[in-house]
Design a protein around this motif. Structure first.
Motif, PDB file in Angstrom:
ATOM      1  N   SER A 133      -2.748   3.625   2.243  1.00 45.19           N
ATOM      2  CA  SER A 133      -1.367   3.649   2.734  1.00 45.19           C
ATOM      3  C   SER A 133      -1.274   4.142   4.169  1.00 45.19           C
ATOM      4  CB  SER A 133      -0.501   4.539   1.839  1.00 45.19           C
ATOM      5  OG  SER A 133      -0.792   5.909   2.045  1.00 45.19           O
ATOM      6  N   GLU A 134      -2.278   4.908   4.594  1.00 44.62           N
ATOM      7  CA  GLU A 134      -2.271   5.448   5.949  1.00 44.62           C
ATOM      8  C   GLU A 134      -2.965   4.540   6.953  1.00 44.62           C
ATOM      9  OE1 GLU A 134      -0.753   8.585   6.815  1.00 44.62           O
ATOM     10  OE2 GLU A 134       0.103   7.976   4.902  1.00 44.62           O
ATOM     11  N   SER A 135      -3.633   3.512   6.459  1.00 44.63           N
ATOM     12  CA  SER A 135      -4.417   2.660   7.358  1.00 44.63           C
ATOM     13  C   SER A 135      -3.670   1.373   7.669  1.00 44.63           C
ATOM     14  CB  SER A 135      -5.767   2.328   6.724  1.00 44.63           C
ATOM     15  OG  SER A 135      -5.591   1.506   5.592  1.00 44.63           O
ATOM     16  N   SER A 136      -4.071   0.737   8.758  1.00 46.72           N
ATOM     17  CA  SER A 136      -3.525  -0.574   9.083  1.00 46.72           C
ATOM     18  C   SER A 136      -4.294  -1.621   8.299  1.00 46.72           C
ATOM     19  CB  SER A 136      -3.654  -0.856  10.585  1.00 46.72           C
ATOM     20  OG  SER A 136      -5.004  -0.793  10.970  1.00 46.72           O
ATOM     21  N   THR A 137      -3.736  -2.840   8.217  1.00 45.39           N
ATOM     22  CA  THR A 137      -4.397  -3.900   7.470  1.00 45.39           C
ATOM     23  C   THR A 137      -4.632  -5.106   8.357  1.00 45.39           C
ATOM     24  OG1 THR A 137      -2.288  -4.837   6.777  1.00 45.39           O
ATOM     25  CG2 THR A 137      -3.268  -3.191   5.330  1.00 45.39           C
ATOM     26  N   GLY A 138      -5.612  -5.906   7.948  1.00 50.45           N
ATOM     27  CA  GLY A 138      -5.914  -7.120   8.704  1.00 50.45           C
ATOM     28  C   GLY A 138      -7.048  -6.893   9.679  1.00 50.45           C
ATOM     29  N   ASN A 139      -7.975  -7.795   9.706  1.00 49.21           N
ATOM     30  CA  ASN A 139      -9.128  -7.679  10.592  1.00 49.21           C
ATOM     31  C   ASN A 139      -9.324  -9.004  11.298  1.00 49.21           C
ATOM     32  OD1 ASN A 139     -11.523  -7.268  11.858  1.00 49.21           O
ATOM     33  ND2 ASN A 139     -12.649  -6.583  10.047  1.00 49.21           N
TER      34      ASN A 139
ATOM     35  N   VAL B 270      -5.673   5.264  -2.761  1.00 51.90           N
ATOM     36  CA  VAL B 270      -4.345   4.739  -2.428  1.00 51.90           C
ATOM     37  C   VAL B 270      -3.748   5.456  -1.226  1.00 51.90           C
ATOM     38  CG1 VAL B 270      -3.889   3.971  -4.786  1.00 51.90           C
ATOM     39  CG2 VAL B 270      -3.141   6.241  -4.092  1.00 51.90           C
ATOM     40  N   TYR B 271      -4.053   6.736  -1.075  1.00 54.54           N
ATOM     41  CA  TYR B 271      -3.513   7.475   0.063  1.00 54.54           C
ATOM     42  C   TYR B 271      -4.151   6.998   1.364  1.00 54.54           C
ATOM     43  CZ  TYR B 271      -2.295  11.361   3.140  1.00 54.54           C
ATOM     44  OH  TYR B 271      -1.825  12.113   4.191  1.00 54.54           O
ATOM     45  N   ALA B 272      -5.476   6.824   1.338  1.00 48.91           N
ATOM     46  CA  ALA B 272      -6.161   6.337   2.538  1.00 48.91           C
ATOM     47  C   ALA B 272      -5.675   4.943   2.911  1.00 48.91           C
ATOM     48  CB  ALA B 272      -7.674   6.336   2.310  1.00 48.91           C
TER      49      ALA B 272
ATOM     50  N   ARG C 171       0.820  -1.200   0.000  1.00 47.89           N
ATOM     51  CA  ARG C 171       0.000   0.000   0.000  1.00 47.89           C
ATOM     52  C   ARG C 171       0.862   1.261   0.000  1.00 47.89           C
ATOM     53  NH1 ARG C 171      -5.043  -1.738   4.024  1.00 47.89           N
ATOM     54  NH2 ARG C 171      -6.337  -2.572   2.345  1.00 47.89           N
ATOM     55  N   LYS C 172       1.972   1.222   0.709  1.00 49.44           N
ATOM     56  CA  LYS C 172       2.896   2.358   0.662  1.00 49.44           C
ATOM     57  C   LYS C 172       3.477   2.496  -0.733  1.00 49.44           C
ATOM     58  CE  LYS C 172       2.800   3.591   5.046  1.00 49.44           C
ATOM     59  NZ  LYS C 172       2.280   4.918   5.468  1.00 49.44           N
ATOM     60  N   ARG C 173       3.829   1.357  -1.328  1.00 49.95           N
ATOM     61  CA  ARG C 173       4.405   1.395  -2.673  1.00 49.95           C
ATOM     62  C   ARG C 173       3.387   1.877  -3.702  1.00 49.95           C
ATOM     63  NH1 ARG C 173       8.024   3.032  -5.766  1.00 49.95           N
ATOM     64  NH2 ARG C 173       8.362   1.827  -7.671  1.00 49.95           N
ATOM     65  N   ALA C 174       2.130   1.486  -3.557  1.00 50.79           N
ATOM     66  CA  ALA C 174       1.086   1.933  -4.479  1.00 50.79           C
ATOM     67  C   ALA C 174       0.940   3.450  -4.433  1.00 50.79           C
ATOM     68  CB  ALA C 174      -0.236   1.255  -4.142  1.00 50.79           C
ATOM     69  N   LYS C 175       1.023   3.998  -3.233  1.00 44.89           N
ATOM     70  CA  LYS C 175       0.956   5.456  -3.099  1.00 44.89           C
ATOM     71  C   LYS C 175       2.144   6.107  -3.792  1.00 44.89           C
ATOM     72  CE  LYS C 175       2.907   7.531  -0.009  1.00 44.89           C
ATOM     73  NZ  LYS C 175       3.533   7.947   1.264  1.00 44.89           N
ATOM     74  N   ASP C 176       3.335   5.546  -3.594  1.00 44.04           N
ATOM     75  CA  ASP C 176       4.533   6.110  -4.223  1.00 44.04           C
ATOM     76  C   ASP C 176       4.442   6.047  -5.744  1.00 44.04           C
ATOM     77  OD1 ASP C 176       5.556   6.597  -1.726  1.00 44.04           O
ATOM     78  OD2 ASP C 176       6.803   4.798  -1.668  1.00 44.04           O
ATOM     79  N   ILE C 177       3.926   4.933  -6.269  1.00 44.46           N
ATOM     80  CA  ILE C 177       3.783   4.792  -7.723  1.00 44.46           C
ATOM     81  C   ILE C 177       2.802   5.827  -8.259  1.00 44.46           C
ATOM     82  CG2 ILE C 177       2.858   3.287  -9.535  1.00 44.46           C
ATOM     83  CD1 ILE C 177       3.990   0.933  -8.002  1.00 44.46           C
ATOM     84  N   CYS C 178       1.734   6.055  -7.520  1.00 43.29           N
ATOM     85  CA  CYS C 178       0.752   7.043  -7.948  1.00 43.29           C
ATOM     86  C   CYS C 178       1.401   8.420  -8.060  1.00 43.29           C
ATOM     87  CB  CYS C 178      -0.411   7.077  -6.964  1.00 43.29           C
ATOM     88  SG  CYS C 178      -1.823   8.068  -7.531  1.00 43.29           S
TER      89      CYS C 178
END
Length: 232
Positions: free
Chosen positions: A166-172, A162-164, A73-80
């Motif tokens: 990258s800022e959020s945690s994952t896994g539920n 993508v920004y949201a 998710r961090k990488r997706a934001k960077d690519i954007c």
């Protein structure tokens, strides 16, 4: 001749593919599709894959998969920011120049900070600049081709996504087994449809697949490989 029915089987349904491998493959695949779709033919598949991946990411509990997803998710934001924003903003600017000329005040209205601001500003400031751009596109849409209005709208929506993420945690941890299974099956089907799309775009060009998919990310190092097909 190979059995034609085999092409209707989904290879991503393989039970040997772990959550971590599926996450690693999908994030790499998304990155490759984003970097290699200059004509926007894959835009719909990228959107569908990101949506399916987000559902999958919210359902996983495997620690290795969750780590891979956070990094992705961090990488997706960077690519954007590095690829998608500069490319699409340049297209929108070109549409304004075509309609009004390079010295028009309308261009300053749309991009008061120029195109470079999207590469130099902080992440939390990108939305404000996209808002100004979208407002200008909407105000002058009568003089712009419809595709530019769609592009500006999609660009903002994709950035917010993508920004949201990258800022959020994952896994539920409270995800039910049924919803977890459905999220995985949905992602597996989406990846298969992406493969079908690539087959449609590159018939008789198997060497093109490596630009978009890295199969080894799904496999165990010791797993038997299918024999290589002879080069046409």
């Amino acid at each position: 001749m190979r059995n034609l029915a085999r092409f209707l089987e989904n290879p991503f349904d393989d039970k040997e593919i772990s959550e971590a491998k599926l996450a690693a493959f999908t994030t790499d695949h998304l990155e490759r599709m984003t970097a290699n779709h200059s004509n926007n033919e894959l835009a719909a598949r990228i959107t569908a894959t990101q949506s399916a991946f987000d559902l999958f990411a919210d359902s996983v509990t495997d620690n290795a998969a969750r780590l891979a997803i956070r990094m992705a998710r961090k990488r997706a934001k960077d690519i954007c920011r590095e690829i998608t924003l500069p490319r699409d903003v340049a297209r929108i600017e070109g549409a304004f120049v075509s309609a009004y000329g390079a010295d028009s005040p309308v261009l300053l209205e749309a991009l008061p900070g120029g195109r470079t601001v999207f590469q130099t500003c902080r992440d939390d400031q990108v939305e404000r600049h996209l808002d100004l751009l979208l407002q200008a596109v909407t105000a002058h849409q009568a003089d712009l081709v419809p595709a530019i209005v769609t592009l500006a709208t999609t660009l903002k929506a994709n950035w917010l996504t993508v920004y949201a993420a990258s800022e959020s945690s994952t896994g539920n941890a409270s995800t039910t087994q049924d919803s977890k299974r459905l999220a995985r099956e949905n992602l597996q089907l989406t990846l298969y449809l992406n493969l079908v799309k690539l087959m449609e775009r590159f018939p008789r060009q198997p060497e093109k697949l490596a630009l978009y998919m890295q199969q080894h990310l799904l496999e165990n190092p010791s797993s038997p490989q299918e024999p290589e097909l002879p080069t046409p």
